[in-house]
Write an enzyme that holds these catalytic residues in place. Structure first.
Site, PDB file in Angstrom:
ATOM      1  N   ASP A  10      46.282  48.162 -13.789  1.00 33.95           N
ATOM      2  CA  ASP A  10      46.783  47.244 -12.470  1.00 33.95           C
ATOM      3  C   ASP A  10      47.418  45.948 -13.244  1.00 33.95           C
ATOM      4  O   ASP A  10      47.238  45.633 -14.454  1.00 33.95           O
ATOM      5  CB  ASP A  10      45.332  46.639 -11.682  1.00 33.95           C
ATOM      6  N   ASP A  12      47.993  42.227 -11.415  1.00 38.58           N
ATOM      7  CA  ASP A  12      47.526  40.992 -11.065  1.00 38.58           C
ATOM      8  C   ASP A  12      45.982  40.949 -11.234  1.00 38.58           C
ATOM      9  O   ASP A  12      45.256  41.730 -10.643  1.00 38.58           O
ATOM     10  CB  ASP A  12      47.774  40.390  -9.731  1.00 38.58           C
ATOM     11  N   ASP A 218      40.749  45.328 -11.273  1.00 40.13           N
ATOM     12  CA  ASP A 218      39.822  44.225 -11.118  1.00 40.13           C
ATOM     13  C   ASP A 218      39.436  44.351  -9.782  1.00 40.13           C
ATOM     14  O   ASP A 218      38.555  43.421  -9.279  1.00 40.13           O
ATOM     15  CB  ASP A 218      40.262  43.059 -11.682  1.00 40.13           C
TER      16      ASP A 218
END
Length: 272
Positions: A10, A12, A218
Site C-alpha cells: 500500500d 498512503d 495499514d
C-alpha cells in the site's frame, strides 16, 4: 538470499507518510531491494496518473495495481509474454477487474435523491475541494481526480445513513470499500484478488517455485491482500488501529508508523 520475494505495498500511510506523503525513511531499504532484484509493487487506491508520477519518484519500473485492485498495469518489458486476459494500452499490459468509472457515476446518480446533502464525490468536487479533503497539493489532487474504475465518496452524514447508503449501492451492484478517508464505490474487486492474479503470473513467467509474496498495509482496504499474501505486515497508523485479520500465522506488525515501520519490517524480514 536463497528465497525470492515479491513485495506488494500500500502507499498512503504505509510506504508514504500519512501526513506529508514522504517516503524518505524507506529509501535505503528500497535501494537494497533494487540491488537484490526484489520487485516492489504498489497496490493502492491511487490512480494510474498518480502512480506514473510516484513510480518515477520511487524509481520503480515494476507492475502496479490501481484503485483498490480494479486494474493491474504491467510494463510490456516486465514479462517475456503478454499475460492472458490483458489488453495492450500505452506501453502496459492491463488486466481489468472492474467496470469503468462512468458505470459507478451513473449508480450514484440513481441513489443520490435518497441521501441529499449527505455525501460528495470526486467528479462533483473541484480540485481545490479534493485538495482540502485529502491534504494533497492542487497538482496531486488533479492526478487523484483522474479515476478510471471507481469513485471516491466523501461521507458527510451520520453512520446509520452511511450504512443505508452502502446497502443501496450494493443493491445496484457496487462493492463499496472503506479507505482511509473515502468510501470507494467500485465493482467486486479488491487488492487481494489483484495480488493473487499478478503473483501467479510472476511465478509462471519466471519459473519461480521458491517464491513468497509479502503484503504491507495499514488500513481496512488492505485486509484482502494481507490475508492472501504469504507474509502479512501491518504498518502502524497514527490515526487508525492495525487492520484486524483472520489469519494468525505469517503476520508481522511494525512498531513504527508509515515508511519508518515499512523499512523496519522489511529490513528485519529480508536483510537481518
Amino acid at each position: 538470499m536463497n528465497k525470492q520475494y515479491v513485495i506488494f505495498t500500500d502507499l498512503d500511510g504505509t510506504l508514504l507518510d500519512h501526513y506529508n506523503y514522504s517516503f524518505a525513511p524507506a529509501l535505503k531499504t528500497l535501494e537494497k531491494l533494487k540491488q537484490q532484484n526484489i520487485p516492489v509493487i504498489a497496490n493502492t487506491s491511487k490512480t494510474f496518473a498518480e502512480l506514473v508520477e510516484i513510480r518515477g519518484a520511487l524509481q520503480l519500473n515494476t507492475p502496479f495495481i490501481v484503485e483498490n485492485g480494479a486494474a493491474v498495469y504491467i510494463p510490456t518489458t516486465f514479462f517475456k509474454h503478454q499475460p492472458i486476459g490483458t489488453k495492450l494500452q500505452s506501453g502496459y499490459w492491463v488486466k481489468e477487474f472492474s467496470k469503468p468509472v462512468s458505470h459507478w457515476l451513473e449508480l450514484l446518480e440513481n441513489i443520490k435523491t435518497g441521501f441529499e446533502g449527505e455525501f460528495d464525490h470526486f467528479s462533483n468536487m473541484s480540485i481545490e475541494q479534493i485538495s482540502q479533503a485529502t491534504g494533497l497539493s492542487p497538482h496531486d489532487a488533479q492526478l487523484a481526480s483522474q479515476r478510471e474504475y471507481c469513485e471516491p465518496v466523501l461521507w458527510l452524514g451520520d453512520e446509520p445513513s452511511k450504512q443505508l447508503f452502502v446497502q443501496a449501492s450494493q443493491e445496484l451492484g457496487a462493492s463499496p470499500l472503506q479507505g482511509g478517508r473515502f468510501l470507494h464505490i467500485t465493482g467486486e474487486c479488491n487488492k487481494g484478488q489483484a495480488l493473487s492474479w499478478l503473483f501467479n503470473e510472476y511465478k509462471k513467467c519466471n519459473g519461480q517455485a521458491d517464491c513468497y509474496s509479502i503484503a504491507l498495509g495499514d488500513g481496512h482496504n488492505d485486509i484482502h491482500m494481507l490475508e492472501v499474501a504469504d507474509i502479512a505486515i501491518r504498518i502502524l497508523s497514527p490515526t487508525n488501529p492495525p487492520p484486524k485479520l483472520k489469519r494468525t500465522k505469517g503476520v508481522m506488525t511494525s512498531s513504527q508508523c508509515g515508511p519508518s515501520g515499512w523499512a523496519e519490517c522489511i529490513d528485519s524480514l529480508i536483510f537481518s
